[in-house]
Design a protein around this motif. Structure first.
Motif, mmCIF file in Angstrom:
data_model
loop_
_atom_site.group_PDB
_atom_site.id
_atom_site.type_symbol
_atom_site.label_atom_id
_atom_site.label_comp_id
_atom_site.label_asym_id
_atom_site.label_seq_id
_atom_site.Cartn_x
_atom_site.Cartn_y
_atom_site.Cartn_z
ATOM 1 N N VAL A 75 -57.406 3.856 -20.827
ATOM 2 C CA VAL A 75 -58.377 4.955 -20.850
ATOM 3 C C VAL A 75 -58.230 5.724 -22.166
ATOM 4 N N PRO A 76 -59.295 5.835 -22.962
ATOM 5 C CA PRO A 76 -59.206 6.558 -24.237
ATOM 6 C C PRO A 76 -58.758 8.004 -24.036
ATOM 7 N N VAL A 77 -57.846 8.445 -24.866
ATOM 8 C CA VAL A 77 -57.312 9.804 -24.759
ATOM 9 C C VAL A 77 -58.412 10.863 -24.829
ATOM 10 N N PRO A 78 -59.378 10.773 -25.771
ATOM 11 C CA PRO A 78 -60.428 11.812 -25.821
ATOM 12 C C PRO A 78 -61.230 11.912 -24.521
ATOM 13 N N GLN A 79 -61.375 10.810 -23.814
ATOM 14 C CA GLN A 79 -62.086 10.809 -22.530
ATOM 15 C C GLN A 79 -61.338 11.659 -21.504
ATOM 16 N N ALA A 102 -52.635 15.619 -27.805
ATOM 17 C CA ALA A 102 -54.087 15.732 -27.950
ATOM 18 C C ALA A 102 -54.633 16.909 -27.148
ATOM 19 N N LEU A 103 -54.080 17.139 -25.968
ATOM 20 C CA LEU A 103 -54.516 18.285 -25.166
ATOM 21 C C LEU A 103 -54.166 19.596 -25.857
ATOM 22 N N ASN A 104 -52.963 19.695 -26.404
ATOM 23 C CA ASN A 104 -52.569 20.903 -27.144
ATOM 24 C C ASN A 104 -53.494 21.140 -28.330
#
Length: 313
Positions: free
Chosen positions: A162-166, A202-204
């Motif tokens: 699952v792509p991280v940006p998704q 990526a979330l941070n």
């Protein structure tokens, strides 16, 4: 009882809150229905072992999860415990049922992938989020704490990686609608430590604070503790686990057991991280439940310490 030698590691949190999911996520996956009185005693024993957050049940329609059809009967039997008792609410009707019994902590269950959203909720990802929006809004109006579960954060049995940006996109929507915390689910257990660090970073970078995040790892490929350690290094202090390693996901066939709470406590104790959990009482509780289910506990720590007790008798 054997305990690990305490050797603290640098840059780890001093305390971790274990979000115990065995009574809900664990028992919902059983082929047979566990009697309500056994569930209630299980929750009481978990609280007696020092767990302070115990997910009690789900107010989902009995057609979909018949193992939890007794939510109205079970919740009053445990409501007086001095612990947090979150419950899963799939929709507005589920929230109504939970609120009528005095629940003060609820959770909604979203998906990062379209395939699982369809399998679990018969909706697209965005349709499910639209359904949750008024549920979260009303819960917050009632002063209720809301957790947002996000499944398939690392891999999906139909879609693969699952792509991280998704994942980040859905996380931000859940937080923006009012969720107090998120639980990042590795529903089929395919995550590895680098992937975990990548998603948390990526979330941070998208302004999602680490203290709003929990992690929920399955041990399908034996990576749950390694992934937990990576999350701890990043500063995560909420870890989901299931007493005795019970559970999986009834809507994803490749999803095997959750991270066992005992295995997690063993590692954290060795690292000098406080959980407030009495490992001996917890092991005894999981051994007791394994007896009620008629099979050995999948937790390695439960098996090791129970075998140790057997030799001493």
């Amino acid at each position: 009882m054997t305990l690990p030698m305490v050797v603290p590691a640098p840059h780890l949190p001093p305390r971790v809150r274990i979000h115990e999911v065995g009574a809900r996520d664990g028992l919902q996956n059983e082929k047979s229905t566990v009697p309500t009185e056994v569930k209630a005693e299980f929750i009481h024993r978990l609280a007696d072992a020092g767990l302070t957050t115990i997910e009690a049940t789900s107010f989902v329609h009995p057609k979909w999860v018949p193992q939890l059809a007794d939510a109205e009967d079970l919740f009053p039997r445990v409501a007086d415990l001095p612990v947090s008792l979150p419950v899963l609410v799939p929709n507005a009707r589920g929230l109504d049922r939970a609120l009528s019994l005095g629940a003060t902590r609820v959770a909604v269950f979203a998906s990062a992938t379209e395939s699982f959203a369809k399998a679990n909720l018969n909706r697209t990802v965005d349709e499910a989020l639209t359904m949750f929006d008024p549920v979260v809004e009303r819960a917050k109006t009632e002063g209720v704490h809301v957790r947002g579960y996000l499944s398939m954060c690392f891999g999906d049995p139909w879609e693969g990686a699952v792509p991280v940006p998704q994942v980040v996109r859905v996380c931000k929507v859940l937080l923006d609608m009012g969720c107090d915390e998120l639980s990042l689910g590795d529903t089929i257990g395919v995550a590895t430590p680098g992937h975990v660090r990548n998603l948390l970073t990526a979330l941070n970078e998208q302004s999602v604070p680490t203290d709003s995040l929990g992690v929920h790892f399955h041990d399908t490929y034996g990576q749950a503790l390694a992934n937990t350690y990576a999350a701890l290094q990043h500063g995560v202090t909420t870890v989901d686990a299931s007493a005795g390693g019970l559970g999986g996901c009834p809507f994803a066939r490749s999803a095997t057991g959750n991270l066992a709470t005992e295995d997690l406590v063993w590692m954290l104790r060795g690292l000098g991280i406080d959980t407030g959990v009495d490992l001996g009482r917890l092991v005894a509780t999981s051994a007791w439940m394994a007896g009620r289910l008629g099979r050995p506990s999948p937790s390695r720590t439960v098996r090791a310490l129970s075998h140790e007790d057997d030799k001493e008798q």
